[in-house]
Write a protein that holds these residues in place. Structure first.
Motif, PDB file in Angstrom:
ATOM      1  N   GLY A  47       0.912  -1.429  -0.026  1.00 38.03           N
ATOM      2  CA  GLY A  47      -0.359  -0.027   0.138  1.00 38.03           C
ATOM      3  C   GLY A  47       0.955   1.381  -0.006  1.00 38.03           C
ATOM      4  O   GLY A  47       2.076   1.144  -0.038  1.00 38.03           O
ATOM      5  N   PHE A  48       0.334   2.328   0.323  1.00 35.21           N
ATOM      6  CA  PHE A  48       0.711   3.736   0.309  1.00 35.21           C
ATOM      7  C   PHE A  48       0.992   4.223   1.637  1.00 35.21           C
ATOM      8  O   PHE A  48      -0.063   4.178   2.187  1.00 35.21           O
ATOM      9  CB  PHE A  48      -0.150   4.614  -0.754  1.00 35.21           C
ATOM     10  CG  PHE A  48       0.125   6.059  -0.389  1.00 35.21           C
ATOM     11  CD1 PHE A  48       1.287   6.657  -1.373  1.00 35.21           C
ATOM     12  CD2 PHE A  48      -0.611   7.009   0.228  1.00 35.21           C
ATOM     13  CE1 PHE A  48       1.457   8.084  -1.221  1.00 35.21           C
ATOM     14  CE2 PHE A  48       0.074   8.144   0.403  1.00 35.21           C
ATOM     15  CZ  PHE A  48       0.738   8.680  -0.211  1.00 35.21           C
ATOM     16  N   PHE A  50       4.172   2.939   1.345  1.00 36.98           N
ATOM     17  CA  PHE A  50       4.957   1.932   2.010  1.00 36.98           C
ATOM     18  C   PHE A  50       5.854   0.993   0.966  1.00 36.98           C
ATOM     19  O   PHE A  50       6.068   1.720   0.005  1.00 36.98           O
ATOM     20  CB  PHE A  50       4.021   0.755   2.861  1.00 36.98           C
ATOM     21  CG  PHE A  50       3.058   1.627   3.507  1.00 36.98           C
ATOM     22  CD1 PHE A  50       3.312   2.277   4.812  1.00 36.98           C
ATOM     23  CD2 PHE A  50       1.587   1.315   3.273  1.00 36.98           C
ATOM     24  CE1 PHE A  50       2.570   2.854   5.636  1.00 36.98           C
ATOM     25  CE2 PHE A  50       0.665   1.958   4.320  1.00 36.98           C
ATOM     26  CZ  PHE A  50       1.174   2.669   5.280  1.00 36.98           C
ATOM     27  N   PHE A 117      -2.710  -4.729  -0.861  1.00 36.33           N
ATOM     28  CA  PHE A 117      -3.266  -4.128   0.398  1.00 36.33           C
ATOM     29  C   PHE A 117      -3.424  -2.358  -0.081  1.00 36.33           C
ATOM     30  O   PHE A 117      -2.563  -1.797  -0.869  1.00 36.33           O
ATOM     31  CB  PHE A 117      -2.025  -4.123   1.278  1.00 36.33           C
ATOM     32  CG  PHE A 117      -2.449  -3.248   2.432  1.00 36.33           C
ATOM     33  CD1 PHE A 117      -3.028  -3.793   3.667  1.00 36.33           C
ATOM     34  CD2 PHE A 117      -1.825  -1.935   2.682  1.00 36.33           C
ATOM     35  CE1 PHE A 117      -3.464  -2.888   4.546  1.00 36.33           C
ATOM     36  CE2 PHE A 117      -2.184  -1.107   3.786  1.00 36.33           C
ATOM     37  CZ  PHE A 117      -2.925  -1.701   4.594  1.00 36.33           C
ATOM     38  N   SER A 118      -4.713  -2.066  -0.043  1.00 35.22           N
ATOM     39  CA  SER A 118      -5.129  -0.554   0.014  1.00 35.22           C
ATOM     40  C   SER A 118      -4.869  -0.340  -1.472  1.00 35.22           C
ATOM     41  O   SER A 118      -5.414  -0.524  -2.329  1.00 35.22           O
ATOM     42  CB  SER A 118      -4.415   0.120   1.122  1.00 35.22           C
ATOM     43  OG  SER A 118      -5.476   1.586   1.327  1.00 35.22           O
ATOM     44  N   MET A 119      -3.753   0.485  -1.364  1.00 35.14           N
ATOM     45  CA  MET A 119      -3.362   0.995  -3.002  1.00 35.14           C
ATOM     46  C   MET A 119      -3.058  -0.074  -3.906  1.00 35.14           C
ATOM     47  O   MET A 119      -3.410  -0.148  -5.007  1.00 35.14           O
ATOM     48  CB  MET A 119      -2.278   1.998  -2.932  1.00 35.14           C
ATOM     49  CG  MET A 119      -1.764   2.513  -4.195  1.00 35.14           C
ATOM     50  SD  MET A 119      -0.650   3.983  -4.416  1.00 35.14           S
ATOM     51  CE  MET A 119       0.835   2.647  -4.272  1.00 35.14           C
ATOM     52  N   TYR A 122      -6.020  -1.248  -5.258  1.00 35.87           N
ATOM     53  CA  TYR A 122      -6.213  -0.311  -6.747  1.00 35.87           C
ATOM     54  C   TYR A 122      -5.670  -0.743  -7.831  1.00 35.87           C
ATOM     55  O   TYR A 122      -6.160  -0.792  -8.847  1.00 35.87           O
ATOM     56  CB  TYR A 122      -5.993   1.200  -6.299  1.00 35.87           C
ATOM     57  CG  TYR A 122      -6.697   1.774  -5.141  1.00 35.87           C
ATOM     58  CD1 TYR A 122      -7.581   1.342  -4.294  1.00 35.87           C
ATOM     59  CD2 TYR A 122      -5.746   3.039  -4.632  1.00 35.87           C
ATOM     60  CE1 TYR A 122      -7.976   1.909  -3.127  1.00 35.87           C
ATOM     61  CE2 TYR A 122      -6.157   3.565  -3.443  1.00 35.87           C
ATOM     62  CZ  TYR A 122      -7.489   3.111  -2.834  1.00 35.87           C
ATOM     63  OH  TYR A 122      -7.842   3.513  -1.637  1.00 35.87           O
ATOM     64  N   ARG A 156      -5.326  14.787  -2.043  1.00 34.63           N
ATOM     65  CA  ARG A 156      -4.089  14.225  -2.166  1.00 34.63           C
ATOM     66  C   ARG A 156      -3.279  15.315  -3.362  1.00 34.63           C
ATOM     67  O   ARG A 156      -2.190  15.036  -3.263  1.00 34.63           O
ATOM     68  CB  ARG A 156      -4.800  13.068  -3.299  1.00 34.63           C
ATOM     69  CG  ARG A 156      -5.479  11.883  -2.672  1.00 34.63           C
ATOM     70  CD  ARG A 156      -5.478  10.721  -3.767  1.00 34.63           C
ATOM     71  NE  ARG A 156      -6.470   9.521  -3.123  1.00 34.63           N
ATOM     72  CZ  ARG A 156      -6.101   8.787  -2.436  1.00 34.63           C
ATOM     73  NH1 ARG A 156      -4.952   8.633  -1.919  1.00 34.63           N
ATOM     74  NH2 ARG A 156      -6.939   7.644  -1.918  1.00 34.63           N
ATOM     75  N   MET A 175      -1.041  10.770   8.479  1.00 35.43           N
ATOM     76  CA  MET A 175      -1.789   9.541   8.320  1.00 35.43           C
ATOM     77  C   MET A 175      -1.868   8.525   9.374  1.00 35.43           C
ATOM     78  O   MET A 175      -2.652   7.677   9.515  1.00 35.43           O
ATOM     79  CB  MET A 175      -0.969   8.634   7.107  1.00 35.43           C
ATOM     80  CG  MET A 175      -1.259   9.400   5.644  1.00 35.43           C
ATOM     81  SD  MET A 175      -0.370   8.456   4.273  1.00 35.43           S
ATOM     82  CE  MET A 175      -1.840   7.216   4.147  1.00 35.43           C
ATOM     83  N   LEU A 179      -4.485   5.238   9.871  1.00 34.33           N
ATOM     84  CA  LEU A 179      -3.894   3.966   9.668  1.00 34.33           C
ATOM     85  C   LEU A 179      -3.892   2.782  10.592  1.00 34.33           C
ATOM     86  O   LEU A 179      -4.273   1.674  10.218  1.00 34.33           O
ATOM     87  CB  LEU A 179      -2.410   4.004   9.196  1.00 34.33           C
ATOM     88  CG  LEU A 179      -2.115   4.655   7.871  1.00 34.33           C
ATOM     89  CD1 LEU A 179      -0.495   4.805   7.724  1.00 34.33           C
ATOM     90  CD2 LEU A 179      -2.750   4.137   6.784  1.00 34.33           C
ATOM     91  N   MET A 214      -3.386   7.908  -7.621  1.00 33.08           N
ATOM     92  CA  MET A 214      -4.623   7.528  -7.137  1.00 33.08           C
ATOM     93  C   MET A 214      -5.813   8.454  -7.190  1.00 33.08           C
ATOM     94  O   MET A 214      -6.944   8.150  -7.248  1.00 33.08           O
ATOM     95  CB  MET A 214      -4.370   7.497  -5.553  1.00 33.08           C
ATOM     96  CG  MET A 214      -3.655   6.012  -5.092  1.00 33.08           C
ATOM     97  SD  MET A 214      -3.525   5.785  -3.229  1.00 33.08           S
ATOM     98  CE  MET A 214      -2.371   6.822  -2.729  1.00 33.08           C
ATOM     99  N   LEU A 241     -10.243   3.531   7.058  1.00 35.70           N
ATOM    100  CA  LEU A 241     -10.064   4.102   5.851  1.00 35.70           C
ATOM    101  C   LEU A 241     -10.828   3.143   4.792  1.00 35.70           C
ATOM    102  O   LEU A 241     -11.493   3.921   3.816  1.00 35.70           O
ATOM    103  CB  LEU A 241      -8.718   4.219   5.260  1.00 35.70           C
ATOM    104  CG  LEU A 241      -7.575   5.154   6.165  1.00 35.70           C
ATOM    105  CD1 LEU A 241      -6.030   4.873   5.893  1.00 35.70           C
ATOM    106  CD2 LEU A 241      -8.027   6.738   5.771  1.00 35.70           C
ATOM    107  N   HIS A 267      -6.473  -0.121   9.839  1.00 41.37           N
ATOM    108  CA  HIS A 267      -6.117  -0.254   8.427  1.00 41.37           C
ATOM    109  C   HIS A 267      -5.198  -1.201   8.139  1.00 41.37           C
ATOM    110  O   HIS A 267      -5.037  -1.846   7.191  1.00 41.37           O
ATOM    111  CB  HIS A 267      -6.075   1.066   7.856  1.00 41.37           C
ATOM    112  CG  HIS A 267      -5.860   1.095   6.617  1.00 41.37           C
ATOM    113  ND1 HIS A 267      -6.936   0.731   5.425  1.00 41.37           N
ATOM    114  CD2 HIS A 267      -4.919   1.473   5.640  1.00 41.37           C
ATOM    115  CE1 HIS A 267      -6.381   0.910   4.087  1.00 41.37           C
ATOM    116  NE2 HIS A 267      -5.214   1.428   4.430  1.00 41.37           N
TER     117      HIS A 267
END
Ligand code: MLT
Length: 288
Positions: A47-48, A50, A117-119, A122, A156, A175, A179, A214, A241, A267
Motif C-alpha cells: 500500500g501507500f 509503504f 493491500f489498499s493502494m 487499486y 491528495r 496518516m 492507519l 490515486m 479508511l 487499516h
C-alpha cells in the motif's frame, strides 16, 4: 511495456532479510522485489506510502507453501522512478504493468494469486481487469473499489504539491491516526514506530506520483461482477479508511468472494494482526 535488463541480486532487504533482486522496466525504473519459497505463485502488492516490508510476516508465513513475490512499487522501497513520474503521477495501470513485468522476469507464466493491500488493491483491480489470464485468485486487503470524493482528490493533490517542502514527516503525522486503530496507537508503540519509520523513509517524489495517480483512479464498482476468479476480501475490524461495511459490500458484488474481518486491527492489518492475516491467506490458498 518491456522488461529489459536481466535480474541481478545485489542487496538484502533490511527488514525481511531476503535477497532483493532488481530489473529495469520501461527504460525508466529499476524495480526491486523479494522472492521466497516454492509452490503456487503469490504476489503481494503493498500500500501507500509503504514498501514490500509491510508484508514481512506474510512473506515468511506463505513462503512455507508458496512462491511469494513481493515487489517495491516504482519509487518506493528500493525501486526507482523518473522525474516525469513524480510530476505527472503514476496511474494504477502503470504500477500493474510493473507487477506484470516482475512475473515475466521470473518466467511465471502460470496464473498467480495476487494480493493487494489498499493502494495495492487499486492496482490489483487494474491488473485483474486487464490481464485476467494471469490471475488464479485475488485477495483484497483493506482496500476500496470506489473512486475518491472531490474532497479526497483535492487532499491528495495538496499533499502531492506540499510533500516536496514538508517532507514525508508531515505525511506520517497526517496518516498515522487513520492507519492504526486507537488500541494499537495506545498500547503498541513498536507498531506505531515501524509504520511511522516506513512512511518517513518514503521518497517525496514517490508520494507525489502515487497521490496523483490515486486521485485519477477509476471507480471499479461497476466492473466487479466481471471478476469471476475466487476472491478473499479481508479488512481490519477498526479500519477507518476502508471500513468493514464497505469491504462486505465489495465482497457481495464479486461473483465468488468471501469476507474475513481481522480483529484487533485498524487499516494496517498485515502489521497490527499479522498472524490473522497470514492464517486467512494461507487458508484461502489451500482451498484453491
Ligand atoms: C494505502 O494504505 O495504500 C492508502 O491508505 C491508500 C489511499 O490513500 O487511498
Amino acid at each position: 511495456m518491456t522488461a529489459r535488463s536481466r535480474l541481478a541480486p545485489t542487496a538484502t532487504s533490511a527488514s525481511t532479510k531476503k535477497p532483493m533482486r532488481y530489473f529495469t522496466h520501461d527504460n525508466d525504473a529499476s524495480i526491486a522485489f523479494v522472492e521466497h519459497g516454492s509452490g503456487p505463485p503469490v504476489v503481494l502488492i503493498h500500500g501507500f506510502p509503504f514498501d514490500h516490508t509491510m508484508w514481512q510476516a506474510q512473506i515468511d508465513a506463505l513462503g512455507t507453501h508458496c512462491r511469494v513475490v513481493a515487489p517495491d512499487l516504482r519509487g518506493f522501497g528500493q525501486s526507482t522512478l523518473s522525474e516525469s513520474d513524480a510530476m505527472d503521477g503514476v496511474e494504477m495501470l502503470r504500477y500493474a504493468g510493473d507487477v506484470l513485468a516482475t512475473l515475466d522476469q521470473l518466467r511465471i507464466e502460470e496464473s498467480a494469486i495476487l494480493c493487494g493491500f489498499s493502494m495495492g488493491g487499486y492496482i490489483l483491480w487494474q491488473f485483474v481487469l486487464r490481464y485476467p489470464e494471469r490471475v488464479r485468485a485475488i485477495a483484497l486487503c483493506d482496500t476500496r473499489a470506489r473512486a475518491d470524493s472531490a474532497e479526497a482528490r483535492a487532499g491528495r493533490l495538496k499533499m502531492a504539491e506540499g510533500v516536496f517542502q514538508s517532507g514525508p514527516g508531515l505525511v506520517a503525522e497526517a496518516m498515522l491516526p487513520k492507519l492504526l486503530s486507537e488500541t494499537t496507537r495506545a498500547n503498541r508503540p513498536e507498531i506505531v514506530t515501524a509504520v511511522d519509520k516506513m512512511i518517513r523513509q518514503a521518497d517525496p517524489r514517490a508520494i507525489a506520483a502515487a497521490q496523483r495517480g490515486m486521485a485519477r483512479r477509476p471507480d471499479v464498482r461497476g466492473e466487479l461482477r466481471k471478476i469471476g476468479c475466487p476472491a478473499l476480501v479481508l479488512g481490519g475490524a477498526d479500519d477507518a479508511l476502508s471500513p468493514p461495511a464497505e469491504m462486505r459490500e465489495m465482497a457481495a458484488a464479486l461473483p465468488d468472494a468471501r469476507f474475513v474481518e481481522i480483529p484487533d486491527a485498524g487499516h494496517m492489518t498485515t502489521m497490527e494482526n499479522p498472524a490473522a492475516v497470514s492464517d486467512a491467506l494461507r487458508a484461502f490458498v489451500k482451498l484453491l
